[in-house]
Enzyme design. Sequence first.
Site, PDB file in Angstrom:
ATOM      1  N   GLY A 197       0.824  -1.202   0.000  1.00 48.60           N
ATOM      2  CA  GLY A 197       0.000   0.000   0.000  1.00 48.60           C
ATOM      3  C   GLY A 197       0.857   1.250   0.000  1.00 48.60           C
ATOM      4  CG  ASN A 198      -0.827   4.846   1.693  1.00 46.89           C
ATOM      5  OD1 ASN A 198      -0.411   5.113   2.818  1.00 46.89           O
ATOM      6  ND2 ASN A 198      -2.125   4.640   1.456  1.00 46.89           N
ATOM      7  CB  VAL A 201      -1.313   2.665   5.459  1.00 45.49           C
ATOM      8  CG1 VAL A 201      -1.798   1.425   6.203  1.00 45.49           C
ATOM      9  CG2 VAL A 201      -2.478   3.608   5.190  1.00 45.49           C
ATOM     10  N   GLY A 202       1.945   2.404   5.708  1.00 45.39           N
ATOM     11  CA  GLY A 202       3.122   1.580   5.998  1.00 45.39           C
ATOM     12  C   GLY A 202       3.766   1.945   7.318  1.00 45.39           C
ATOM     13  CD  GLU A 219       7.081  -5.546  -1.725  1.00 43.97           C
ATOM     14  OE1 GLU A 219       7.385  -4.646  -2.529  1.00 43.97           O
ATOM     15  OE2 GLU A 219       7.871  -6.448  -1.407  1.00 43.97           O
ATOM     16  CB  CYS A 253       2.780   0.188  -6.851  1.00 49.03           C
ATOM     17  SG  CYS A 253       3.187  -1.530  -7.213  1.00 49.03           S
TER      18      CYS A 253
END
Length: 468
Positions: A197-198, A201-202, A219, A253
Amino acid sequence: MGITAETAASNEIHDKLDKVRGGFRAGTLRDVNDRVTQLRQLKRFLAEEETAIARALRVDLGKSATEAYATEIGFVISEVDHVLSNIEKWTSPRKVGVPLHQRPGSGRVVPEPLGTVLIISPWNYPLQLLLAPLVPAIAAGNTAILKPSEIAPATAAVIEDLLLNYLDGRVVQVVSGGVEETTELLAEQWDHIFYTGNGTVGKIVMRAAAEHLTPVTLELGGKSPAIVTASADVTVSARRIAWGKCINAGQTCVAPDYVLAHDSIADQFVADLGTAITEFYGEDIASSPDYGRIVSDRHFDRVSALLDSGGYDELAFGGFADRSTKFISPTVVTGVDPTSRLMSEEIFGPILPVLTYRDLGEAIDFVNARPKPLALYVFASNDRDANRVISHTSSGGVTVNHTLLHLAIPDFPFGGVGPSGMGSYHGEAGFNVFSHLKPVLRRGTKPDPKLAYPPYTDFKQKLIRKFL
């Protein structure tokens, strides 16, 4: 006092977690043959439910059946096939030589599963990015909780409703929901967390994992550049960049986020981009069955706002949008301000800024002045230019004279570097990320020389220094 909906949902999550944790403790996947069985069942799910999956992807993202198969269903099937071809080799102990002073003895590295893992997927490839990590997780012997994206609800529903008709519920469980359910899952202790994700949030995932010292794979993404050199085949470069940008309406991505084109070929390149896009989707792109849609109103508004924010001189192609259908046409802008929002944020949509440069070193410096990207693309007809870009930049992966394709090589580790990600997977890299590679040294009891034991005489010290 009655049980609230929130309490019931929480109890359901814990019941599912207890089931897969119990499955791991019971050794459900201890035998490699059991892992093979589950992987073959996963392949059956993908084959037999292809129509339902493709329909859901069409609802969520407007994907054509061909794109749904190529980028999601077939992609995961290929991952399963590759793992099945290699699982015996990967799970076997790996012989390691031992130094002279450790002989007689033998060394092995023994892969063992981590335990129960959490896999959290994004919405842009809601099937692939949930199940592709599951493949090596099962191959390594782990059980898993899957958290599909609530932003792609049709696909999440298909997975939740149908997947456990094929897979053992002691091996895999699916937890649907939004932020609340994800937060509850992250509060638990896991043996590994795999998040796609982004970066925002990572960071949340990593903070939650730190509370339990849980290892993570992140990722993420970033602004992946495409450098078109003066030696490039301009028409082919434009076609391949347009293809990589337009798949999934730019919501990829590793899509080219911007182009650095040598000023000697920039005008032709921009013209060829428009020609390629029209060849792909026709004059009326909105009616093309092969072009997708933005996933939600919120993301439509975000991408539209990037285009409306300006920071460019010319709208060279496209620029059409329809909020009622979440359609944004492939759009090319030129004369782009490097400090604009278009160049400061990951676009994650079908807008392609084209900037120019005069010297390849200038393009390399431009890339290196920004966070390390998940992917980098260089287009050149001579190895000198391509090798210069590869050796003087850092990125998660590189494709020369094409886009996206490096992530489809099964034996390539796929992942980011720095802010674009942490850890990698696909093929053996995926098996290793979900395994503990345990070193095992075996020694006999005879002989048992007293050299290593006290008291340490001058003679023993000399021998120890000689061997170590």
